[in-house]
Write a protein that holds these residues in place. Structure first.
Motif, mmCIF file in Angstrom:
data_model
loop_
_atom_site.group_PDB
_atom_site.id
_atom_site.type_symbol
_atom_site.label_atom_id
_atom_site.label_comp_id
_atom_site.label_asym_id
_atom_site.label_seq_id
_atom_site.Cartn_x
_atom_site.Cartn_y
_atom_site.Cartn_z
ATOM 1 N N ARG A 87 -13.754 19.435 9.651
ATOM 2 C CA ARG A 87 -15.029 19.611 8.956
ATOM 3 C C ARG A 87 -15.473 18.315 8.255
ATOM 4 O O ARG A 87 -16.638 17.993 8.226
ATOM 5 N N SER A 88 -14.511 17.581 7.710
ATOM 6 C CA SER A 88 -14.866 16.350 6.995
ATOM 7 C C SER A 88 -14.560 15.108 7.817
ATOM 8 O O SER A 88 -14.448 14.018 7.278
ATOM 9 N N GLY A 89 -14.398 15.278 9.126
ATOM 10 C CA GLY A 89 -14.103 14.114 9.979
ATOM 11 C C GLY A 89 -12.622 14.024 10.277
ATOM 12 O O GLY A 89 -11.920 15.035 10.300
ATOM 13 N N ASP A 103 -4.048 22.263 8.879
ATOM 14 C CA ASP A 103 -4.321 22.877 10.178
ATOM 15 C C ASP A 103 -4.445 21.848 11.306
ATOM 16 O O ASP A 103 -3.996 22.097 12.434
ATOM 17 N N LEU A 104 -5.014 20.677 10.999
ATOM 18 C CA LEU A 104 -5.192 19.686 12.068
ATOM 19 C C LEU A 104 -3.848 19.057 12.474
ATOM 20 O O LEU A 104 -3.621 18.777 13.652
ATOM 21 N N HIS A 105 -2.968 18.868 11.494
ATOM 22 C CA HIS A 105 -1.611 18.369 11.823
ATOM 23 C C HIS A 105 -0.968 19.352 12.819
ATOM 24 O O HIS A 105 -0.413 18.958 13.841
ATOM 25 N N VAL A 131 -6.214 11.414 7.938
ATOM 26 C CA VAL A 131 -5.351 10.226 7.903
ATOM 27 C C VAL A 131 -3.906 10.605 8.245
ATOM 28 O O VAL A 131 -3.339 10.158 9.247
ATOM 29 N N LEU A 132 -3.309 11.469 7.413
ATOM 30 C CA LEU A 132 -1.901 11.805 7.651
ATOM 31 C C LEU A 132 -1.741 12.671 8.902
ATOM 32 O O LEU A 132 -0.697 12.634 9.553
ATOM 33 N N GLY A 133 -2.774 13.453 9.242
ATOM 34 C CA GLY A 133 -2.722 14.253 10.473
ATOM 35 C C GLY A 133 -2.628 13.337 11.691
ATOM 36 O O GLY A 133 -1.802 13.549 12.591
ATOM 37 N N ALA A 190 0.826 -1.211 0.000
ATOM 38 C CA ALA A 190 0.000 0.000 0.000
ATOM 39 C C ALA A 190 0.860 1.261 0.000
ATOM 40 O O ALA A 190 1.663 1.471 0.915
ATOM 41 N N LYS A 191 0.644 2.101 -0.986
ATOM 42 C CA LYS A 191 1.368 3.390 -1.044
ATOM 43 C C LYS A 191 1.138 4.210 0.216
ATOM 44 O O LYS A 191 2.061 4.773 0.789
ATOM 45 N N ASN A 192 -0.123 4.271 0.642
ATOM 46 C CA ASN A 192 -0.446 5.159 1.767
ATOM 47 C C ASN A 192 0.043 4.639 3.121
ATOM 48 O O ASN A 192 0.019 5.371 4.109
ATOM 49 N N THR A 244 -8.920 21.783 -1.636
ATOM 50 C CA THR A 244 -7.926 22.375 -0.752
ATOM 51 C C THR A 244 -7.433 21.279 0.182
ATOM 52 O O THR A 244 -8.187 20.411 0.599
ATOM 53 N N ARG A 245 -6.154 21.302 0.475
ATOM 54 C CA ARG A 245 -5.591 20.250 1.333
ATOM 55 C C ARG A 245 -4.885 20.929 2.506
ATOM 56 O O ARG A 245 -3.661 21.004 2.555
ATOM 57 N N PRO A 246 -5.655 21.460 3.459
ATOM 58 C CA PRO A 246 -5.031 22.166 4.578
ATOM 59 C C PRO A 246 -4.268 21.205 5.502
ATOM 60 O O PRO A 246 -4.483 19.983 5.449
HETATM 61 C C1 UD1 Z 1 -4.898 10.509 2.796
HETATM 62 C C2 UD1 Z 1 -4.490 9.683 1.607
HETATM 63 C C3 UD1 Z 1 -5.370 9.979 0.385
HETATM 64 C C4 UD1 Z 1 -6.843 9.843 0.751
HETATM 65 C C5 UD1 Z 1 -7.166 10.664 1.993
HETATM 66 C C6 UD1 Z 1 -8.589 10.435 2.491
HETATM 67 C C7 UD1 Z 1 -2.109 9.395 1.954
HETATM 68 C C8 UD1 Z 1 -0.727 9.647 1.456
HETATM 69 N N1 UD1 Z 1 -3.102 9.962 1.270
HETATM 70 O O1 UD1 Z 1 -4.656 11.877 2.459
HETATM 71 O O2 UD1 Z 1 -5.044 9.042 -0.631
HETATM 72 O O3 UD1 Z 1 -7.639 10.313 -0.326
HETATM 73 O O4 UD1 Z 1 -6.281 10.298 3.077
HETATM 74 O O5 UD1 Z 1 -8.815 9.096 2.752
HETATM 75 O O6 UD1 Z 1 -2.305 8.664 2.899
HETATM 76 N N2 UD1 Z 1 -8.258 18.138 6.457
HETATM 77 C C9 UD1 Z 1 -8.342 19.325 7.136
HETATM 78 N N3 UD1 Z 1 -7.255 19.735 7.861
HETATM 79 C C10 UD1 Z 1 -6.107 18.997 7.935
HETATM 80 C C11 UD1 Z 1 -6.039 17.783 7.237
HETATM 81 C C12 UD1 Z 1 -7.129 17.380 6.498
HETATM 82 O O7 UD1 Z 1 -9.358 20.005 7.097
HETATM 83 O O8 UD1 Z 1 -5.166 19.421 8.621
HETATM 84 C C13 UD1 Z 1 -9.427 17.681 5.667
HETATM 85 C C14 UD1 Z 1 -9.106 17.482 4.185
HETATM 86 O O9 UD1 Z 1 -9.221 18.691 3.463
HETATM 87 C C15 UD1 Z 1 -10.143 16.456 3.788
HETATM 88 C C16 UD1 Z 1 -10.273 15.589 5.040
HETATM 89 O O10 UD1 Z 1 -9.758 16.376 6.113
HETATM 90 O O11 UD1 Z 1 -11.379 17.101 3.566
HETATM 91 C C17 UD1 Z 1 -9.532 14.282 4.985
HETATM 92 O O12 UD1 Z 1 -8.188 14.516 4.563
HETATM 93 P P1 UD1 Z 1 -6.982 13.628 5.099
HETATM 94 O O13 UD1 Z 1 -7.521 12.371 5.721
HETATM 95 O O14 UD1 Z 1 -6.091 14.449 5.926
HETATM 96 O O15 UD1 Z 1 -6.227 13.255 3.754
HETATM 97 P P2 UD1 Z 1 -4.678 12.965 3.638
HETATM 98 O O16 UD1 Z 1 -4.200 12.361 4.897
HETATM 99 O O17 UD1 Z 1 -3.974 14.157 3.114
#
Ligand code: UD1
Length: 419
Positions: free
Chosen positions: A160-162, A123-125, A165-167, A21-23, A119-121
């Protein structure tokens, strides 16, 4: 730039072995920064994103050695200063922030760029890392982080969207080396988060609640090197499962962990696909009668946003109306216009795509815009009459290992044209 030429209409038959898995692999490689011992990761997919992450780790001082799917990493002498231009190219590189803060109590990395899927913020990290006692400024395109005392804290990480993952992974990777107990509420439960947590536990981290929305992390002083194998890629599995169905073929996915894919398999089942569990994988084929289904993307264990575009191709081929609602990334419909070019009838209403299915597709030149959108265009090309040319396949090379070779081994007519 390479492109794919696909002659559609070939049924796919046979078996494929899923790649790692890449992720999982990306944050796990970053997690190797948490120890000065050597870590050995197996089942690491050969992808441009992974190679990119290895370059970033090397630029931070790690010694990297790759042989086939095995990667050895030793991070003895590290710098907290990431290379601006290298890091900003890949959004996933943000996951070096947590390990650098955990290990060195300091990090300077470039802000990740935006992206076509919305948008890929971060802020949660930053909220989570700040809660652990890290002082963070964002200045001139850099995230500058310094922690004098990294201390455990109760953190709510929902947005806002739950969950993120990376955060979740970033905060967890810093918390494993913080002092005391950290609780992450509204943690992401994706299988890749579980995989990284299990890797950290193997390194000596103390994490409870793995796989649940509440992680309890008791900080330790040091982690040790381990050997660990990345889980099979569930998104690749879903993509090939759908490739089998849209070409009216039959494919066995070796290594498929069905519990990672239950929402996708449930919807495919509802649509009338035949899914049969085998001892070492999953057999997928089109059923006798297919019917349209509605889908809403959600955090795990809901329907993954990373399979939304590929599922749309199946819906295009089934007579009837289906509604696909995107709840994670608001602009993740870049593939729609290209699918319309191939003959699909789709309209966008707010966060939903309304698909009037059953018309069939005919080949045309199309352009890939992001990783999963490209996969959808390849599936559409396999199902279409005539020839489809998918340009900008570097997007697909980011996340699918040798997709053209794997599809050819199943009988697809797909060629890479180098240009
Ligand atoms: C990871 C995956 C990506 C997958 C995504 C959702 C990796 C490398 N990438 O991306 O393939 O599509 O999960 O399953 O693992 N958000 C905020 N603030 C933050 C971080 C996120 O508001 O600080 C929002 C995002 O805009 C989005 C939602 O949270 O609406 C989910 O994003 P997130 O789970 O963080 O995606 P990634 O971890 O970047």
């Amino acid at each position: 730039m390479d492109k794919f030429e696909i002659v559609g209409g070939q049924q796919l038959h046979g078996r494929i072995r899923l790649s790692g898995a890449k992720n999982s692999a990306l944050p796990m490689l970053a997690a190797c920064l948490l120890t000065s011992d050597e870590c050995i990761l197996g089942n690491v997919p050969d992808l441009s994103d992974v190679n990119f992450m290895l370059e970033i780790l090397e630029s931070l001082g790690a010694k990297v050695n790759r042989e086939g799917d095995k990667v050895r990493i030793r991070s003895e002498e590290l710098t907290p200063f990431g290379d601006y231009n290298l890091i900003r190219k890949m959004r996933g590189s943000i996951c070096i922030l947590g390990p650098l803060i955990g290990r060195l109590r300091e990090a300077r990395v470039s802000m990740p760029g935006g992206c076509v899927i919305g948008t890929r913020p971060i802020d949660l990290h930053l909220k989570g890392l700040r809660a652990l006692g890290t002082r963070i400024d964002v200045e001139s395109g850099y995230v500058n982080a310094k922690a004098i005392n990294l201390r455990g804290k109760e953190i709510f990480l929902g947005g806002r969207s739950g969950p993120t993952v990376l955060g979740t992974i970033n905060v967890m990777m810093a918390a494993v080396l913080a002092e005391g107990m950290t609780t992450i509420d509204c943690a992401a439960c994706e299988p890749e988060v579980v995989d990284v947590a299990q890797f950290l536990v193997a390194m000596g981290a103390q994490i409870e609640g793995v796989g649940s929305p509440c992680l309890r992390i008791s900080g330790v002083k040091k982690l040790r090197g381990v050997e660990y194998s990345v889980i099979p890629d569930r998104i690749e599995a879903a993509t090939f499962a759908l490739a089998a169905v849209v070409t009216d073929g039959e494919v066995v996915l070796e290594g498929c962990q069905t519990h990672h894919l239950s929402a996708v398999l449930d919807k495919m089942n509802e649509a009338g696909c035949e899914i049969i569990r085998e001892p070492n994988g999953l057999m997928v084929r089109r059923g006798k009668v297919l019917q349209s289904v509605d889908i809403t993307t959600q955090p795990h264990p809901g329907f993954p946003t990373d399979v939304q575009a590929q599922m749309m191709v199946l819906m295009i081929l089934i007579p009837g109306l289906s509604i696909i609602t995107e709840r994670i990334f608001e602009s993740r419909f870049m593939h729609v216009n290209e699918l319309i070019r191939l003959g699909a009838d789709i309209s966008i209403e707010g966060p939903s795509a309304i698909v009037k299915g059953g018309k069939g597709l005919s080949g045309a030149p199309v352009m890939a815009s992001d990783l999963r959108a490209s996969a959808a265009l390849v599936l559409a090309g396999l199902a279409a009459r005539g020839t489809t040319e998918v340009s900008r396949v570097y997007h697909i090379d980011r996340g699918y290992e040798k997709i053209d070779e794997k599809l050819r081994s199943l009988g697809a007519r797909i060629e890479r044209v180098t240009g």
